[in-house]
Design a protein around this motif. Structure first.
Motif, PDB file in Angstrom:
ATOM      1  N   THR A 313       0.832  -1.204   0.000  1.00 14.62           N
ATOM      2  CA  THR A 313       0.000   0.000   0.000  1.00 14.62           C
ATOM      3  C   THR A 313       0.866   1.253   0.000  1.00 14.62           C
ATOM      4  N   ALA A 314       1.935   1.226   0.819  1.00 16.16           N
ATOM      5  CA  ALA A 314       2.834   2.384   0.872  1.00 16.16           C
ATOM      6  C   ALA A 314       3.476   2.625  -0.490  1.00 16.16           C
ATOM      7  N   ALA A 315       3.873   1.510  -1.159  1.00 13.96           N
ATOM      8  CA  ALA A 315       4.471   1.667  -2.491  1.00 13.96           C
ATOM      9  C   ALA A 315       3.457   2.242  -3.476  1.00 13.96           C
ATOM     10  N   VAL A 428      -3.556  -1.974  17.583  1.00 17.00           N
ATOM     11  CA  VAL A 428      -2.927  -1.759  16.269  1.00 17.00           C
ATOM     12  C   VAL A 428      -3.918  -2.072  15.153  1.00 17.00           C
ATOM     13  N   ALA A 429      -4.679  -3.174  15.319  1.00 15.20           N
ATOM     14  CA  ALA A 429      -5.671  -3.539  14.300  1.00 15.20           C
ATOM     15  C   ALA A 429      -6.727  -2.451  14.160  1.00 15.20           C
ATOM     16  N   GLN A 430      -7.151  -1.835  15.273  1.00 11.39           N
ATOM     17  CA  GLN A 430      -8.146  -0.759  15.227  1.00 11.39           C
ATOM     18  C   GLN A 430      -7.590   0.465  14.490  1.00 11.39           C
ATOM     19  N   GLU A 431      -6.299   0.777  14.736  1.00 12.50           N
ATOM     20  CA  GLU A 431      -5.667   1.912  14.051  1.00 12.50           C
ATOM     21  C   GLU A 431      -5.579   1.639  12.551  1.00 12.50           C
ATOM     22  N   ILE A 432      -5.263   0.382  12.191  1.00 14.87           N
ATOM     23  CA  ILE A 432      -5.219   0.031  10.755  1.00 14.87           C
ATOM     24  C   ILE A 432      -6.597   0.214  10.124  1.00 14.87           C
ATOM     25  N   ALA A 526       0.185   7.034   7.211  1.00 17.70           N
ATOM     26  CA  ALA A 526      -0.564   5.955   7.864  1.00 17.70           C
ATOM     27  C   ALA A 526       0.040   4.601   7.520  1.00 17.70           C
ATOM     28  N   GLY A 527       0.482   4.460   6.253  1.00 18.38           N
ATOM     29  CA  GLY A 527       1.116   3.202   5.876  1.00 18.38           C
ATOM     30  C   GLY A 527       2.395   2.960   6.650  1.00 18.38           C
ATOM     31  N   SER A 528       3.174   4.065   6.848  1.00 22.52           N
ATOM     32  CA  SER A 528       4.408   3.915   7.646  1.00 22.52           C
ATOM     33  C   SER A 528       4.076   3.505   9.067  1.00 22.52           C
ATOM     34  N   GLN A 529       3.042   4.157   9.622  1.00 24.39           N
ATOM     35  CA  GLN A 529       2.628   3.771  10.973  1.00 24.39           C
ATOM     36  C   GLN A 529       2.145   2.323  11.006  1.00 24.39           C
ATOM     37  N   ASN A 530       1.415   1.918   9.950  1.00 24.24           N
ATOM     38  CA  ASN A 530       0.949   0.516   9.908  1.00 24.24           C
ATOM     39  C   ASN A 530       2.115  -0.450   9.872  1.00 24.24           C
ATOM     40  N   VAL A 531       3.124  -0.113   9.061  1.00 19.11           N
ATOM     41  CA  VAL A 531       4.298  -0.990   8.964  1.00 19.11           C
ATOM     42  C   VAL A 531       5.005  -1.066  10.314  1.00 19.11           C
ATOM     43  N   ALA A 532       5.182   0.125  10.976  1.00 24.31           N
ATOM     44  CA  ALA A 532       5.829   0.123  12.293  1.00 24.31           C
ATOM     45  C   ALA A 532       5.001  -0.677  13.294  1.00 24.31           C
TER      46      ALA A 532
END
Length: 560
Positions: A313-315, A428-432, A526-532
């Motif tokens: 997604t980030a890409a 984390v799942a809720q944030e995603i 958001a994608g970076s945060q998801n990856v972290a």
């Protein structure tokens, strides 16, 4: 021993102490009985036998003293101081009789221990008064001797006194014999009593010794029985507990211990229940640890998939951002071309107004306009194609948002299965899920803006086509100058308006592109945060897996 198994420990100890207490009380009672008898006999000897012996001795001694004084009075006849002797004897008699009477009273009040003693006392009661009476007569004879008027009378009185003395001697001897017999009887009875007390003391001593030995033996046997009934089972219980401490749950509590009704039985039954409970709990924990390891592996795989999807997604967001920059550049080019079209239209109008000279310039201008309109048409067509690409990109972003939402739901389900350990994973799942919703809303907003741009682009395409046709018609009808100029003026006016509309549409496109760029930035962040978050979640899941493995290793220590 079997009976003691069903007796409480407190009652066993009470039984042992009770036996000791009974033995001690028995020995104490026996000792007190012997001591009481000895004390009674000693008191009897002190208060009865010894005073009686003293009284008998005093009576016999005083009897002999009186007898000596009688003989002294007889011998005083030939002495020169016979009167002084007789008077001294008479003066000492009251004190002597007082001592005799006191000893006699003691002798009469003393309790006799046998018939022989009582018989002798009765004989003495007959002899003593007669003996006292004859001594009273002798005292009267002594007084008459002192009162005699001449030697002849005194000589006669002495002879009478001697006759009385001779009659008194047998009675005195008999009385002495009775006193001696009574003293001997008293001594024999006292010695017999003392020997009886000595025998009784020996009996009590031997009985006490045997009772003490018996009590010690009984106490030893009872103590041994109680000790064996307690220490043996306790040793077995301690051995079982040591095996439990080493993780060995295969040992069984002996049936003989669980059937007891004392505290050992309670402990054995509790220990048996503890072993069964620990076996059940270890089996449950082992199963839970295995399930935890399996669930951790599944969650780890899911997290890896989510992480990969987030990176994709980030890409995609990065590519979309690049595309938005290209769209912005294209929009700037289109705006610049629109401004050029407006300037050219203005020059065309000025040429129409200047007259004939402007006709040639107008023709040339129309040629240039024709060329520019073709370029504008091509640019607008490319812009329309890029808008479609942007729409496809936003559709991809929306699809990615849907996929992230599904992954977030799956991650929440796995977190709920993990329980307390999956609480961080649930956050984390809720944030995603929230970021996926934001990405979806931003994509919809971009689609709406692209639709507006598409409408404006379609209008621009139509206007450009119309302008191209008008220019071509003007070139064909260059002969009629007036009509051509008027037509061209109108067309140029329309072209200027269309150019203005294109510029306005491009301004709106700039705003939309900026919004899409900001949305792409939010999605990228958001994608970076998801990856972290996925990496943190991977660490958490790895920790859960290690924890489950450690729990399994711990359970291997126990042997059920």
């Amino acid at each position: 021993m079997n009976l003691l198994q069903h007796v409480r420990i407190g009652k066993k100890l009470a039984l042992g102490f009770g036996i000791l207490l009974v033995a001690l009380v028995g020995m104490g009672a026996l000792g007190l009985y012997g001591l009481d008898k000895l004390t009674g006999d000693m008191d009897f000897i002190i208060t009865n036998r010894i005073p009686d012996l003293h009284a008998l001795g005093d009576l016999n001694y005083l009897r002999m003293k009186v007898r000596t004084e009688v003989y002294e009075a007889v011998s005083a006849e030939k002495q020169a101081d016979q009167e002084d002797t007789l008077r001294a004897l008479l003066e000492g008699r009251p004190a002597l009789w007082e001592q005799m009477d006191r000893a006699w009273r003691v002798l009469q009040t003393t309790v006799r221990m046998n018939d022989r003693g009582r018989e002798l006392v009765n004989v003495l009661k007959t002899q003593y008064p007669a003996w006292r009476t004859q001594h009273a007569e002798l005292e009267q004879a002594m007084r008459r001797i002192l009162e005699a008027p001449n030697r002849t009378e005194r000589r006669r009185l002495y002879q009478d006194y001697q006759l009385r003395v001779q009659r008194l001697v047998p009675l005195s001897d008999a009385m002495g014999k009775t006193l001696d017999d009574l003293s001997q009887n008293n001594r024999r009875n006292t010695e017999k009593l003392i020997r009886t007390d000595q025998d009784r003391a020996k009996t009590v001593r031997h009985t006490t010794l045997f009772a003490l030995l018996g009590a010690v033996l009984v106490a030893f046997l009872v103590g041994l029985a109680i000790t064996r009934s307690i220490s043996g089972p306790l040793g077995m219980g301690v051995e079982l507990l040591k095996r439990l401490d080493q993780g060995d749950l295969t040992g069984e509590v002996p049936e003989a211990m669980t059937t007891r009704r004392d505290e050992i039985g309670d402990l054995a039954r509790a220990l048996k229940g503890l072993i069964a409970s620990m076996q059940t709990q270890i089996e449950t924990i082992s199963g839970a640890a295995g399930a935890l390891g399996s669930s951790s592996a599944q969650v780890s795989a899911t997290v890896a998939e989510v992480t990969a999807a987030a990176e994709e997604t980030a890409a995609s967001v990065a590519e979309s951002s690049t595309t938005m920059e290209e769209v912005r550049a294209t929009a700037e080019n289109t705006s610049r071309k629109a401004r050029e079209v407006a300037e050219t239209s203005q020059k065309g109008l000025e040429s129409v107004q200047t007259g004939h000279k402007a006709t040639e310039a107008m023709v040339e201008g129309m040629q240039r306009i024709h060329e520019r309109m073709g370029f504008i048409a091509e640019t607008i067509v490319r812009l329309s194609e890029q808008n479609q690409e942007i729409g496809e990109i936003t559709q991809s972003v929306e699809d990615l948002a849907e996929q992230s939402n599904l992954l977030a739901v799956n991650a929440a389900v796995e977190a709920a299965k993990a329980g307390e350990q999956g609480r961080g994973f649930a956050v984390v799942a809720q944030e995603i899920k929230n970021l996926a919703e934001q990405s979806k809303q931003a994509a919809k907003e971009v689609q709406r803006i692209l639709q507006d741009i598409q409408k404006a682009t379609s209008a621009a395409v139509m206007a450009t086509e119309q302008g191209s046709k008008a220019v071509e018609q003007g070139i064909q009808n260059a002969g009629p100058v007036k009509d051509s100029i008027l037509t061209m003026s109108r067309k140029l006016t329309d072209t200027a308006q269309l150019a203005a509309q294109i510029a306005a549409a491009n301004r709106d496109l700039f705003v939309g592109v900026d919004q899409v760029t900001q949305a792409m930035g939010s999605i990228r962040e958001a994608g970076s945060q998801n990856v972290a978050g996925m990496k943190d979640l991977e660490d958490t899941v790895r920790h859960l897996r290690d924890l489950g493995q450690g729990l399994l290793d711990l359970m291997k220590r126990y042997r059920a």
